[in-house]
Each structure stands twice: as structure tokens, then as C-alpha cells.
Write a protein that holds these residues in place. Structure first.
Motif, PDB file in Angstrom:
ATOM      1  N   ALA A  97       6.504 -64.144 -22.050  1.00  0.00           N
ATOM      2  CA  ALA A  97       7.217 -62.857 -22.279  1.00  0.00           C
ATOM      3  C   ALA A  97       7.064 -62.151 -20.577  1.00  0.00           C
ATOM      4  O   ALA A  97       8.059 -61.607 -20.388  1.00  0.00           O
ATOM      5  N   CYS A  98       6.326 -62.563 -19.780  1.00  0.00           N
ATOM      6  CA  CYS A  98       6.252 -62.332 -18.377  1.00  0.00           C
ATOM      7  C   CYS A  98       7.440 -62.858 -17.882  1.00  0.00           C
ATOM      8  O   CYS A  98       8.222 -62.195 -17.038  1.00  0.00           O
ATOM      9  N   ILE A  99       7.777 -64.163 -18.104  1.00  0.00           N
ATOM     10  CA  ILE A  99       8.812 -64.903 -17.364  1.00  0.00           C
ATOM     11  C   ILE A  99      10.167 -64.398 -17.579  1.00  0.00           C
ATOM     12  O   ILE A  99      11.168 -63.989 -17.055  1.00  0.00           O
ATOM     13  N   ASP A 100      10.001 -64.103 -19.227  1.00  0.00           N
ATOM     14  CA  ASP A 100      11.359 -63.410 -19.717  1.00  0.00           C
ATOM     15  C   ASP A 100      11.686 -62.013 -18.923  1.00  0.00           C
ATOM     16  O   ASP A 100      12.873 -61.585 -18.824  1.00  0.00           O
ATOM     17  N   CYS A 101      10.854 -61.276 -19.002  1.00  0.00           N
ATOM     18  CA  CYS A 101      10.840 -60.040 -18.587  1.00  0.00           C
ATOM     19  C   CYS A 101      11.070 -60.077 -16.905  1.00  0.00           C
ATOM     20  O   CYS A 101      12.147 -59.241 -16.572  1.00  0.00           O
ATOM     21  N   ALA A 102      10.626 -60.972 -16.156  1.00  0.00           N
ATOM     22  CA  ALA A 102      10.941 -60.984 -14.927  1.00  0.00           C
ATOM     23  C   ALA A 102      12.456 -61.432 -14.679  1.00  0.00           C
ATOM     24  O   ALA A 102      13.178 -60.875 -13.911  1.00  0.00           O
ATOM     25  N   LEU A 103      13.221 -62.248 -15.493  1.00  0.00           N
ATOM     26  CA  LEU A 103      14.473 -62.724 -15.365  1.00  0.00           C
ATOM     27  C   LEU A 103      15.292 -61.454 -15.759  1.00  0.00           C
ATOM     28  O   LEU A 103      16.256 -61.323 -15.186  1.00  0.00           O
ATOM     29  N   SER A 104      14.846 -60.732 -16.879  1.00  0.00           N
ATOM     30  CA  SER A 104      15.549 -59.581 -17.310  1.00  0.00           C
ATOM     31  C   SER A 104      15.714 -58.565 -16.303  1.00  0.00           C
ATOM     32  O   SER A 104      16.884 -57.879 -15.932  1.00  0.00           O
ATOM     33  N   CYS A 105      14.592 -58.314 -15.748  1.00  0.00           N
ATOM     34  CA  CYS A 105      14.476 -57.142 -14.546  1.00  0.00           C
ATOM     35  C   CYS A 105      15.460 -57.594 -13.523  1.00  0.00           C
ATOM     36  O   CYS A 105      16.032 -56.684 -12.892  1.00  0.00           O
ATOM     37  N   GLU A 106      15.448 -59.064 -12.874  1.00  0.00           N
ATOM     38  CA  GLU A 106      16.030 -59.336 -11.903  1.00  0.00           C
ATOM     39  C   GLU A 106      17.666 -59.330 -12.297  1.00  0.00           C
ATOM     40  O   GLU A 106      18.396 -58.873 -11.465  1.00  0.00           O
ATOM     41  N   SER A 107      18.080 -59.676 -13.370  1.00  0.00           N
ATOM     42  CA  SER A 107      19.299 -59.693 -13.836  1.00  0.00           C
ATOM     43  C   SER A 107      19.954 -58.033 -14.006  1.00  0.00           C
ATOM     44  O   SER A 107      21.189 -57.640 -13.511  1.00  0.00           O
ATOM     45  N   CYS A 108      18.930 -57.319 -14.425  1.00  0.00           N
ATOM     46  CA  CYS A 108      19.312 -55.798 -14.701  1.00  0.00           C
ATOM     47  C   CYS A 108      19.395 -55.162 -13.239  1.00  0.00           C
ATOM     48  O   CYS A 108      20.557 -54.434 -12.950  1.00  0.00           O
ATOM     49  N   ALA A 109      18.471 -55.653 -12.208  1.00  0.00           N
ATOM     50  CA  ALA A 109      18.632 -54.931 -10.929  1.00  0.00           C
ATOM     51  C   ALA A 109      20.079 -55.365 -10.361  1.00  0.00           C
ATOM     52  O   ALA A 109      20.783 -54.389  -9.538  1.00  0.00           O
TER      53      ALA A 109
END
Length: 109
Positions: free
Chosen positions: A12-24
Motif C-alpha cells: 500500500a505504501c509503494i502504491d501510494c508513493a507511486l500515485s503521489c509522484e505521478s499526481c505531483a
């Protein structure tokens, strides 16, 4: 706890980190970047927190549970901010952030 017991939270942390980087990155391409400033900052903070949380869990750090409580707080803040924006990337990020917050809270309990 062993590494495998942390598996769902690490993922979940890895998925979230990738989503956040993509969103930014996507927010930086928006027409009114200044309007997205808080979202971008929280995305970046959340990605960093999630990455470190995953690392701490994978090495079975004694600080993993404590750090995951803080990570959950950052994920919730990021998810709430992203949910205010209608773009697909923000909505996907909000979902990933809130899912990660729940996993981190469960792991830290």
C-alpha cells in the motif's frame, strides 16, 4: 513481526508513493499550477513518507510502527487535499492515500 506480515502495508505504501509522484507531476502540468501548490507539496511529502515507511517495515525496524502512525496522518492529509480536485490523477491519488492510511493505521495498532 516478519517482513511477510508487513506485506500488505508495504505494498500500500509503494502504491501510494507511486500515485503521489505521478499526481505531483501531473499537477505541474495543470493550467493553474499555483492553485495546485498545496496538492503538489502534500504529494511530495506523502511519497517520501510512504517510501521510508516501506523501507522501515522491510528491514523490520523497531521504529516502523511509530513511523507508520505518522505516515497514516500524512496520507490522510494528502488524500483529503487530492479529493478536492476533480482531475483523474488527483482522484486516483486520493484513493491510494486513503487506502494506505488505513493499512498503516492497522499495522501500527
Amino acid at each position: 513481526m516478519t517482513h511477510t506480515q508487513f506485506h500488505s502495508c508495504i505494498q500500500a505504501c509503494i502504491d501510494c508513493a507511486l500515485s503521489c509522484e505521478s499526481c505531483a507531476s501531473a499537477c505541474l502540468g495543470e493550467g493553474d499550477v499555483q492553485m495546485m501548490a498545496k496538492c503538489i507539496q502534500l504529494d511530495r511529502d506523502c511519497a517520501s513518507f510512504c517510501t521510508l515507511a516501506a523501507i522501515l517495515m522491510s528491514r523490520q525496524s523497531t521504529y516502523a510502527k511509530t513511523f507508520c502512525r505518522l505516515c497514516a496522518e500524512v496520507c490522510r492529509a494528502c488524500g483529503e487535499e487530492c479529493s478536492k480536485h476533480q482531475s483523474d490523477h488527483c482522484q486516483k491519488c486520493a484513493k491510494a492515500c486513503l487506502a494506505c492510511a488505513e493499512e498503516c493505521e492497522r499495522m501500527a495498532a
